[in-house]
Design a protein around this motif. Sequence first.
Motif, PDB file in Angstrom:
ATOM      1  N   PRO A 156       7.000   9.241   9.680  1.00  0.00           N
ATOM      2  CA  PRO A 156       6.142   9.614   8.314  1.00  0.00           C
ATOM      3  C   PRO A 156       5.039  10.425   8.744  1.00  0.00           C
ATOM      4  N   SER A 157       4.775  11.385   7.777  1.00  0.00           N
ATOM      5  CA  SER A 157       3.740  12.210   7.975  1.00  0.00           C
ATOM      6  C   SER A 157       2.356  11.620   7.327  1.00  0.00           C
ATOM      7  N   LEU A 158       2.574  10.508   6.757  1.00  0.00           N
ATOM      8  CA  LEU A 158       1.343   9.686   5.968  1.00  0.00           C
ATOM      9  C   LEU A 158       1.227   8.465   6.507  1.00  0.00           C
ATOM     10  N   THR A 159       0.561   7.808   6.994  1.00  0.00           N
ATOM     11  CA  THR A 159       0.600   6.564   7.459  1.00  0.00           C
ATOM     12  C   THR A 159      -0.722   5.812   7.343  1.00  0.00           C
TER      13      THR A 159
ATOM     14  N   SER B  12       0.782  -1.197  -0.032  1.00  0.00           N
ATOM     15  CA  SER B  12      -0.079  -0.024  -0.124  1.00  0.00           C
ATOM     16  C   SER B  12       0.888   1.369   0.011  1.00  0.00           C
ATOM     17  N   THR B  13       0.457   2.188  -0.704  1.00  0.00           N
ATOM     18  CA  THR B  13       1.265   3.415  -0.940  1.00  0.00           C
ATOM     19  C   THR B  13       0.182   4.551  -0.821  1.00  0.00           C
ATOM     20  N   VAL B  14       0.892   5.565  -0.025  1.00  0.00           N
ATOM     21  CA  VAL B  14       0.202   6.847   0.124  1.00  0.00           C
ATOM     22  C   VAL B  14       1.048   8.183  -0.351  1.00  0.00           C
ATOM     23  N   VAL B  15       0.703   9.007  -0.832  1.00  0.00           N
ATOM     24  CA  VAL B  15       1.501  10.150  -1.384  1.00  0.00           C
ATOM     25  C   VAL B  15       0.820  11.368  -1.323  1.00  0.00           C
ATOM     26  N   GLY B  16       1.673  12.303  -0.899  1.00  0.00           N
ATOM     27  CA  GLY B  16       1.122  13.518  -0.367  1.00  0.00           C
ATOM     28  C   GLY B  16       0.732  14.304  -1.833  1.00  0.00           C
ATOM     29  N   THR B  17      -0.417  14.915  -1.974  1.00  0.00           N
ATOM     30  CA  THR B  17      -0.589  15.822  -3.281  1.00  0.00           C
ATOM     31  C   THR B  17      -0.511  17.279  -3.144  1.00  0.00           C
ATOM     32  N   LYS B  18      -0.303  17.823  -2.129  1.00  0.00           N
ATOM     33  CA  LYS B  18      -0.177  19.298  -1.834  1.00  0.00           C
ATOM     34  C   LYS B  18       1.345  19.764  -2.169  1.00  0.00           C
ATOM     35  N   SER B  19       2.175  18.974  -2.415  1.00  0.00           N
ATOM     36  CA  SER B  19       3.490  19.416  -2.670  1.00  0.00           C
ATOM     37  C   SER B  19       3.551  20.069  -3.959  1.00  0.00           C
ATOM     38  N   SER B  20       4.103  21.161  -4.071  1.00  0.00           N
ATOM     39  CA  SER B  20       4.308  21.904  -5.567  1.00  0.00           C
ATOM     40  C   SER B  20       5.331  21.160  -6.457  1.00  0.00           C
ATOM     41  N   ASP B  21       6.122  20.161  -5.704  1.00  0.00           N
ATOM     42  CA  ASP B  21       6.962  19.531  -6.462  1.00  0.00           C
ATOM     43  C   ASP B  21       6.805  18.023  -6.014  1.00  0.00           C
TER      44      ASP B  21
END
Length: 141
Positions: A99-102, A60-69
């Motif tokens: 982790p900031s996302l878990t 399972s993967t989670v990626v932050g989408t609010k980053s400009s890069d």
Amino acid sequence: MHSLITKVLALGAVTAGALGLSGCAQFSDAAHGEARSHADGRADVRDAPSWLPADATDISTVVGTKSSDPATAPKSMLFTTEDGVTADRCEQVPRMSAPSLTFDEAPDPYAAQEVTKCGAWSMTSRGTRWLAWTPNTEDGK
């Protein structure tokens, strides 16, 4: 004829409901600033990190989408491996990041005194279940 119309209307309602659910998931991802995905095995992971074991499953993967890069966006990965993480460039270091996302079922990163650091990723495990994250600022210092 009446039965055919009922079946067509029922099929339309089911289709609209299914489309609505997938739209809700996309809205939820956007509202929470993250995108989640799942793969059965390493071969199914696009751009898999080189340290991800060949026998990794239930990924399972989670990626932050609010980053400009997108290259620097926070990411977390939860996976199972019998072989463990054994890549040559990995080392055991004191844990300073988390982790900031878990995931709810992930090993507790705060319980780890040390982590396995593989470049920009740090990870910890509970049995055969591993949690990896990036960025890992300060790990190993």
